[in-house]
Scaffold this motif. Structure first.
Motif, PDB file in Angstrom:
ATOM      1  N   LEU A 119      56.990 -13.270  45.632  1.00  0.00           N
ATOM      2  CA  LEU A 119      56.091 -13.336  44.613  1.00  0.00           C
ATOM      3  C   LEU A 119      55.079 -11.943  44.638  1.00  0.00           C
ATOM      4  CD1 LEU A 119      55.160 -16.837  43.197  1.00  0.00           C
ATOM      5  CD2 LEU A 119      57.006 -14.909  42.488  1.00  0.00           C
ATOM      6  N   ILE A 212      61.293 -12.333  37.162  1.00  0.00           N
ATOM      7  CA  ILE A 212      59.816 -12.823  37.589  1.00  0.00           C
ATOM      8  C   ILE A 212      58.497 -12.023  36.572  1.00  0.00           C
ATOM      9  CG2 ILE A 212      58.143 -13.237  39.878  1.00  0.00           C
ATOM     10  CD1 ILE A 212      60.228 -12.590  41.406  1.00  0.00           C
ATOM     11  N   ILE A 218      58.133 -21.002  36.955  1.00  0.00           N
ATOM     12  CA  ILE A 218      58.601 -20.524  38.363  1.00  0.00           C
ATOM     13  C   ILE A 218      59.397 -21.928  38.878  1.00  0.00           C
ATOM     14  CG2 ILE A 218      59.355 -19.770  40.497  1.00  0.00           C
ATOM     15  CD1 ILE A 218      56.392 -17.751  39.475  1.00  0.00           C
TER      16      ILE A 218
END
Ligand code: 13P
Ligand code: SF4
Length: 365
Positions: A119, A212, A218
């Motif tokens: 991430l 993302i 998520i």
């Protein structure tokens, strides 16, 4: 005092003999002992619990009791939580160390740290993402949340925890149960198109950097092997057969099952809701079999019908591991002055994990 039998020898005793031994040991240990029982425990064990509850209630009971020994008839992560919230000042015992949770095992620290690092290639996770772990997870994942400004939730406070999280950061990484995360976020008005699934076996969880950046939720690709057995078709057939009936499900069920249910909530919520119904009511319940069978027996006397959602027998095999033989063995050892199967979380993990658990308890209070 006679020597305590070995576990192998306890395994040869019948349930009646174990029952008598458990009762005798409880009488001898008195206030020094507190037995906590999750609602999914089998009857032969559940009947010996001093307190029963869902994960949240049991963690609160553990924090409150002054008993020297907490015997946890549940699964491993629950005993870890009990040790953490009691600051290691009690002996927390899990009668069978093999009583784990297959969903909890779907996330581990290495995989979550890899996710966090991936991430970080797209955004600054410590600025943009609150890590939220379902209580069904190992202590080191709770510690991860504690170290990264995150928090723990249970099935009964997930919404309040997500509201708290979104008030701080724009995104949530929710693990290990995708369903609890999805069902809760959707109920708060977050669209399915704002959620991505993180497949922990794929680079970047199988997502593009754009996906993302665009996502609010998520969702770790974990699930409960028991609740995945329940299907929307089961609800459809029930509604055809019993049009006036009501459907109640645990939020670990798939999105379509929860969307087709009249009520969704934790095990404690399910019990409270069904118990409050009027005579003549008819329920279809989507959660573990031991809870549903016990509830059906209890409600039959009140002329309320309770049916299990799946036509096949599906119960939590790890909850089922705690049997009267292990419980009797554990208690006989305590009477003899020996603590067996103690669950102890190392301080370096317990401290940050406690921070994330304490935050949860503050949010729900
Ligand atoms: P509850 O906290 O609702 O009891 O759920 C625990 C669990 O493991 C459900 O599968
Ligand atoms: Fe874990 Fe599912 Fe069992 Fe609950 S029912 S303890 S989530 S495997």
């Amino acid at each position: 005092m006679a020597a305590v039998l070995k576990l192998d020898e306890f395994n040869l005793l019948d349930d009646g003999e174990c029952d008598a031994r458990i009762a005798a040991a409880k009488a001898l240990l008195g206030d020094r002992l507190c037995i906590l029982g999750h609602h999914y425990q089998r009857n032969e064990v559940f009947r010996h619990a001093d307190f029963s509850g869902d994960s949240l209630k049991l963690s609160q009971m553990a924090a409150k009791t002054e008993a020297e020994f907490i015997v946890f008839c549940g699964v491993h992560f629950m005993a870890e939580v009990a040790d953490i919230v009691t600051h290691g000042q009690r002996s927390v015992i899990l009668p069978d160390l093999a009583a784990g949770c297959s969903m909890a095992d779907m996330a581990n620290l290495a995989k979550v740290e890899k996710c966090w690092a991936e991430l970080a290639e797209v955004l600054d996770p410590d600025e943009a993402v609150t890590p939220v772990t379902y209580i069904n997870s190992a202590a080191d994942l709770k510690a991860f949340c504690g170290r990264h400004g995150g928090i723990v939730c249970t099935s009964s406070n997930a919404r309040a925890v997500l509201e708290w999280s979104f008030a701080r950061r724009e995104k949530v990484l929710f693990f290990p149960d995708q369903h609890l995360g999805r069902n809760t976020a959707y109920g708060m008005g977050i669209g399915l198109d704002e959620m991505i699934v993180w497949d922990f076996n794929k680079p970047m969880g199988g997502n593009t950097p754009e996906a993302i950046r665009a996502a609010k939720m998520i969702l770790w690709k974990g699930f409960c092997s028991v609740h995945q057995m329940f299907q929307p078709a089961h609800i459809k057939h029930f509604r055809e057969r019993v049009p006036q009936g009501k459907v109640i499900s645990h939020p670990e069920n798939a999105f379509e099952v929860c969307q087709n249910s009249d009520f969704v909530g934790s095990t404690e919520y399910i019990l409270r809701t069904v118990r409050a119904s009027e005579p003549g009511a008819h329920w279809l319940v989507g959660t573990e079999l031991n809870l549903v069978n016990r509830l059906a027996d209890e409600m039959r006397e009140k002329d309320v019908t309770v049916e299990f959602m799946s036509p096949t027998v599906c119960m939590c095999s790890t909850m089922f591991r705690t049997d009267p033989q292990h419980l009797a063995w554990t208690l006989d050892n305590l009477v003899a002055g020996k603590v067996v199967n103690q669950i102890r979380v190392p301080a370096a993990v317990a401290e940050p994990a406690r921070a994330a658990l304490d935050l949860m308890l503050e949010v729900v209070d």
